[in-house]
Design a protein around this motif. Structure first.
Motif, mmCIF file in Angstrom:
data_model
loop_
_atom_site.group_PDB
_atom_site.id
_atom_site.type_symbol
_atom_site.label_atom_id
_atom_site.label_comp_id
_atom_site.label_asym_id
_atom_site.label_seq_id
_atom_site.Cartn_x
_atom_site.Cartn_y
_atom_site.Cartn_z
ATOM 1 N N LYS A 1 8.796 -6.861 7.623
ATOM 2 C CA LYS A 1 8.155 -7.005 8.933
ATOM 3 C C LYS A 1 8.585 -8.315 9.575
ATOM 4 O O LYS A 1 8.576 -9.359 8.942
ATOM 5 C CB LYS A 1 6.641 -7.040 8.761
ATOM 6 C CG LYS A 1 6.012 -5.703 8.902
ATOM 7 C CD LYS A 1 4.545 -5.876 9.282
ATOM 8 C CE LYS A 1 3.797 -4.607 9.047
ATOM 9 N NZ LYS A 1 3.968 -4.035 7.728
ATOM 10 N N TRP B 1 1.837 6.709 10.830
ATOM 11 C CA TRP B 1 1.103 5.478 11.122
ATOM 12 C C TRP B 1 -0.108 5.369 10.199
ATOM 13 O O TRP B 1 -0.896 6.314 10.094
ATOM 14 C CB TRP B 1 0.619 5.432 12.587
ATOM 15 C CG TRP B 1 -0.181 4.184 12.811
ATOM 16 C CD1 TRP B 1 0.306 2.972 13.213
ATOM 17 C CD2 TRP B 1 -1.582 4.000 12.578
ATOM 18 N NE1 TRP B 1 -0.715 2.040 13.230
ATOM 19 C CE2 TRP B 1 -1.875 2.638 12.845
ATOM 20 C CE3 TRP B 1 -2.616 4.830 12.149
ATOM 21 C CZ2 TRP B 1 -3.163 2.100 12.722
ATOM 22 C CZ3 TRP B 1 -3.897 4.296 12.017
ATOM 23 C CH2 TRP B 1 -4.163 2.943 12.318
ATOM 24 N N TRP B 2 -0.253 4.222 9.575
ATOM 25 C CA TRP B 2 -1.442 3.940 8.779
ATOM 26 C C TRP B 2 -1.428 2.478 8.363
ATOM 27 O O TRP B 2 -0.565 1.721 8.817
ATOM 28 C CB TRP B 2 -1.560 4.892 7.580
ATOM 29 C CG TRP B 2 -0.398 4.922 6.622
ATOM 30 C CD1 TRP B 2 0.878 5.341 6.895
ATOM 31 C CD2 TRP B 2 -0.411 4.522 5.252
ATOM 32 N NE1 TRP B 2 1.644 5.231 5.765
ATOM 33 C CE2 TRP B 2 0.895 4.736 4.744
ATOM 34 C CE3 TRP B 2 -1.391 4.023 4.393
ATOM 35 C CZ2 TRP B 2 1.231 4.447 3.415
ATOM 36 C CZ3 TRP B 2 -1.052 3.758 3.080
ATOM 37 C CH2 TRP B 2 0.249 3.964 2.608
ATOM 38 N N GLN B 3 -2.370 2.076 7.538
ATOM 39 C CA GLN B 3 -2.524 0.665 7.173
ATOM 40 C C GLN B 3 -3.013 0.539 5.727
ATOM 41 O O GLN B 3 -3.548 1.499 5.167
ATOM 42 C CB GLN B 3 -3.601 0.009 8.052
ATOM 43 C CG GLN B 3 -3.381 0.174 9.535
ATOM 44 C CD GLN B 3 -4.539 -0.400 10.338
ATOM 45 O OE1 GLN B 3 -5.688 0.004 10.166
ATOM 46 N NE2 GLN B 3 -4.234 -1.331 11.224
ATOM 47 N N GLU C 1 6.292 0.199 10.879
ATOM 48 C CA GLU C 1 6.344 -0.373 12.215
ATOM 49 C C GLU C 1 6.792 0.752 13.144
ATOM 50 O O GLU C 1 7.271 1.793 12.679
ATOM 51 C CB GLU C 1 7.318 -1.552 12.257
ATOM 52 C CG GLU C 1 8.679 -1.201 11.721
ATOM 53 C CD GLU C 1 9.690 -2.338 11.854
ATOM 54 O OE1 GLU C 1 9.745 -2.950 12.933
ATOM 55 O OE2 GLU C 1 10.431 -2.569 10.894
ATOM 56 N N SER D 1 9.120 7.901 7.973
ATOM 57 C CA SER D 1 9.254 6.513 8.407
ATOM 58 C C SER D 1 7.870 5.871 8.417
ATOM 59 O O SER D 1 6.883 6.525 8.744
ATOM 60 C CB SER D 1 9.869 6.490 9.813
ATOM 61 O OG SER D 1 9.783 5.203 10.377
ATOM 62 N N ILE E 1 0.827 -1.211 0.000
ATOM 63 C CA ILE E 1 0.000 0.000 0.000
ATOM 64 C C ILE E 1 0.863 1.264 0.000
ATOM 65 O O ILE E 1 0.506 2.263 -0.613
ATOM 66 C CB ILE E 1 -1.000 0.019 1.182
ATOM 67 C CG1 ILE E 1 -2.010 1.153 1.026
ATOM 68 C CG2 ILE E 1 -0.273 0.151 2.510
ATOM 69 C CD1 ILE E 1 -2.990 1.002 -0.085
ATOM 70 N N THR E 2 1.999 1.226 0.678
ATOM 71 C CA THR E 2 2.831 2.432 0.719
ATOM 72 C C THR E 2 3.215 2.857 -0.694
ATOM 73 O O THR E 2 3.218 4.048 -1.030
ATOM 74 C CB THR E 2 4.095 2.202 1.566
ATOM 75 O OG1 THR E 2 3.694 1.684 2.825
ATOM 76 C CG2 THR E 2 4.856 3.492 1.790
HETATM 77 C C1 WT7 Z 1 0.424 -2.048 10.227
HETATM 78 C C2 WT7 Z 1 -0.161 -1.894 8.854
HETATM 79 C C3 WT7 Z 1 0.778 1.513 5.847
HETATM 80 C C4 WT7 Z 1 2.183 1.352 5.846
HETATM 81 C C5 WT7 Z 1 2.729 0.017 5.497
HETATM 82 C C6 WT7 Z 1 2.233 -1.126 6.299
HETATM 83 C C7 WT7 Z 1 2.132 -1.042 11.444
HETATM 84 C C8 WT7 Z 1 2.544 1.019 10.066
HETATM 85 C C9 WT7 Z 1 3.467 2.334 11.521
HETATM 86 C C10 WT7 Z 1 4.086 3.346 12.296
HETATM 87 C C11 WT7 Z 1 3.937 1.928 14.147
HETATM 88 C C12 WT7 Z 1 3.124 1.129 12.156
HETATM 89 C C13 WT7 Z 1 0.873 -1.105 12.277
HETATM 90 C C14 WT7 Z 1 -0.223 -1.185 11.249
HETATM 91 N N1 WT7 Z 1 2.566 0.328 11.222
HETATM 92 N N2 WT7 Z 1 3.096 2.220 10.236
HETATM 93 N N3 WT7 Z 1 4.467 4.523 11.775
HETATM 94 N N4 WT7 Z 1 4.299 3.098 13.611
HETATM 95 N N5 WT7 Z 1 3.362 0.931 13.472
HETATM 96 O O1 WT7 Z 1 0.934 -1.425 5.936
HETATM 97 O O2 WT7 Z 1 1.005 -3.930 5.914
HETATM 98 O O3 WT7 Z 1 -1.190 -2.669 6.145
HETATM 99 O O4 WT7 Z 1 0.497 -2.781 8.019
HETATM 100 O O5 WT7 Z 1 1.798 -1.648 10.202
HETATM 101 O O6 WT7 Z 1 0.907 -2.265 13.060
HETATM 102 O O7 WT7 Z 1 -1.414 -1.765 11.737
HETATM 103 P P1 WT7 Z 1 0.258 -2.749 6.449
#
Ligand code: WT7
Length: 628
Positions: free
Chosen positions: A594, A403-405, A378, A375, A300-301
């Protein structure tokens, strides 16, 4: 008290957002706020309602509006930005290409016409199984242009994982490459696809093969075409089709707690608004920036912040095909120096990797073009944050921890670089217009608990592909969106992300985030990386087991084990003292970096390990098994 760092004065003076009032304005009138954000884009037809909640939590944004994200990423820039670089690409083998906005337009049109010629219609799915080549964003934008729905499958996925995704999305066409370069080797994408199609090829009528690596491939008659053949007679004049705001843009699969991946669905309108505004405000994009997000577009990033966010802002986007350390750990820093990268967005795992090398490769290059660092992915531990800030950013560049998903589509919690002070290790506060909260099990506000988003936002997922029930069950308690992450809010209302809730340990009734424990371990001078998992314990509920990768040159010893246990006890609390510390040379990680705690937990508990298709290096699992 925590460390607090103010952004550089010069940065603040020139920042896109300088006024802290935006937070209050957005909070008091969120729909007006998002409506203004949407006005920054081109709409073929205006919307009626900003938000329709009548079928909540199946929210609809900008109802009856007509838009096309491909138009907003390309056509809108054709006047003044025609000859501005849209994509600056460097291959792993050193080849280079630049596509200006007008060249991007031409490539996308031809590809859109190609897809149409192959029978792709509005709403049809197209799977893109490719590496980091310009033809990947080109194909995404081509799908969007004609209202087709892309599903990018990360080029590092195995045939098995690819087959699962093809079976679920049922694409008419798949676009792939003969092979992709990775650390000097060729990943045989076409061959992987052939294997996947044997199991899941039912819907696939045509396969287009981009020739990149020159490896030999088998072409199936009446089904397979080369990229060149397929585009030979195509026109460079294809208008972006006006689409309903809620028209699907893409499906992106992400793993859940079960084995079956979830097909997260995003749409044209709201997603475009969300990624456009966040890219501009969080990365402070300016006309002259050279912007580099190192994420693979398969995640997604890459979708939101390599392709749609920056291009809809008319930015110059750098794309690099290969691995960060190929042919040497100098590579990324060379690229930053060569292209004069100004905004750099990467992941903590990469930051720690370079930190472990002592920062030498970074020191040998002139990184003075950089003005902002990001950043994502995680929690970033304070030690890595500070190294990034100092060794890479020269203490001049604000660091935005975002932070996002996959599901949120856009950045949700961060600092605005020209407004907010930074606290290393803390993500910051909800982006304007976003309402986040930390709750306990009964959904009451708490200072430590689960992170939830209490009101809808435009870039949110709309559903899981053909699985509304799982959408409801996984993400919502009533109308509240549950993130699955644990978090802590401090006295100033800032959010500290503690990691996935399923990674939160309960030790003698105390909740401890694995990320918190790992951060404590990594803050020790001997430690490069750490992963913590829970092990069942008769008295305490869970015991803390730590797997530790030492810095180069540090020797494992019993003293060091005791020292690290004491160190964590000191850093967090005596209840956080790890019960076991094991030294390993590497941790099992996904290809996106991850740590696969699910795998480590399973090993610890002697349970079935489950699906390993996303694992980067299987031998790391063996090592953890032997150590534990
Ligand atoms: C999960 C989402 C969206 C970016 C890529 C990952 C963790 C993401 C952070 C942050 C702490 C973070 C969370 C989240 N996460 N960014 N800045 N600080 N944790 O996308 O594979 O959908 O994972 O990544 O746990 O729920 P994703």
């Amino acid at each position: 008290m925590w460390l607090k760092i103010l952004p550089d004065r010069e940065f603040v003076e020139n920042a896109n957002v300088r006024d802290a009032d935006v937070y209050e304005r957005a909070a008091s009138k969120p729909l007006e706020f998002w409506s203004e954000a949407a006005e920054r884009l081109h709409w073929f037809r205006g919307w009626k309602e900003v938000l329709d909640s009548s079928r909540a939590p199946f929210y609809r944004w900008f109802t009856e509006g007509e838009i096309n994200i491909s138009y907003n990423c390309i056509d809108r820039h054709l006047g003044e930005r025609s000859s501005k670089p849209a994509l600056l690409w460097e291959g792993e083998d050193g080849s280079r290409r630049v596509l200006s906005y007008s060249e991007l337009h031409r490539e996308v049109c031809i590809t859109a016409d190609m897809l149409r010629g192959l029978g792709v219609e509005r709403g049809d799915r197209v799977v893109l199984y490719m590496g980091m080549v310009p033809e990947l964003p080109v194909s995404m934008l081509a799908c969007a242009r004609i209202g087709a729905v892309h599903s990018v499958v990360f080029g590092g996925f195995s045939p098995r994982a690819l087959a699962d995704r093809i079976q679920d999305a049922e694409p008419k066409v798949v676009v792939t490459q003969d092979g992709a370069f990775r650390r000097g080797k060729v990943v045989p994408l076409k061959q992987n696809l052939d294997e996947a199609l044997e199991h899941a090829g039912g819907s696939v009528e045509r396969v287009v093969v981009l020739e990149r690596a020159g490896n030999e491939v088998e072409m199936k008659e009446h089904r397979d075409l080369t990229w060149r053949e397929a585009r030979r007679h195509c026109t460079a004049k294809v208008e972006a089709v006006p689409l309903d705001s809620e028209h699907p843009l893409f499906i992106l699969y992400t793993s859940g707690t079960t084995g079956k991946p979830k097909g997260v669905l995003h749409v044209h309108g709201g997603y475009n608004v969300g990624v456009h505004l966040t890219a501009s405000w969080v990365f402070d994009l300016k006309e002259e920036d050279v912007y580099w997000c190192t994420a693979d577009i398969g995640w997604i990033t890459g979708h939101s912040y390599v392709v749609y966010g920056p291009l809809s802002n008319g930015a110059s986007v750098l794309m690099y095909e290969g691995a960060p350390d190929y042919p040497s750990p100098e590579r990324w820093w060379e690229i930053i120096e060569r292209y004069g990268v100004t905004v750099f967005y990467t992941a903590p795992t990469a930051i720690r990797f370079f930190m472990k090398l002592g920062g030498e490769p970074a020191k040998r290059h002139n990184l003075s073009s950089l003005r902002l660092l990001g950043s994502v992915g995680e929690p970033i531990n304070p030690k890595a944050w500070l190294w990034y800030y100092e060794a890479v950013g020269g203490r001049r560049c604000p660091v935005v921890d975002t932070w996002w998903q996959t599901e949120t589509g856009m950045v949700m919690i961060t600092t605005l670089p020209g407004v907010d002070a930074m606290k290393p290790g803390c993500a910051g506060r909800p982006f304007p217009g976003v309402k986040a909260m930390v709750v306990d099990e009964s959904m009451k506000p708490a200072t430590r608990g689960e992170l939830v988003i209490t009101t809808p936002w435009p870039a949110m997922l709309r559903t899981l592909w053909r699985n509304e029930e799982r959408y409801l069950k996984t993400y919502f308690r009533g109308e509240v969106y549950v993130t699955g992450d644990g978090a802590r809010v401090d006295e100033e209302g800032d959010f500290w992300i503690l990691g996935r809730v399923d990674d939160v340990l309960n030790v003698s009734g105390h909740r401890l985030g694995t990320a918190e424990l790992e951060s404590a371990l990594v803050s020790h001078p001997s430690v490069a990386e750490a992963a913590v998992v829970g092990r069942e314990h008769e008295v305490k509920g869970q015991a803390i087991v730590a797997f530790v990768v030492l810095r180069d040159g540090i020797k494992p010893s019993e003293e060091l084990i005791q020292e690290l246990r004491a160190h964590v006890a000191r850093e967090i609390s005596p209840i956080a003292r790890p019960d076991e510390v094991y030294f390993v040379s590497r941790l099992p990680k996904t290809r996106s970096g991850k740590i696969m705690r699910r795998v480590m937990r399973a090993i610890e508990q002697g349970a079935e390990i489950g699906d390993l298709s996303t694992l980067e290096d299987v031998s790391a699992v063996e090592e953890v098994r032997r150590a534990g």
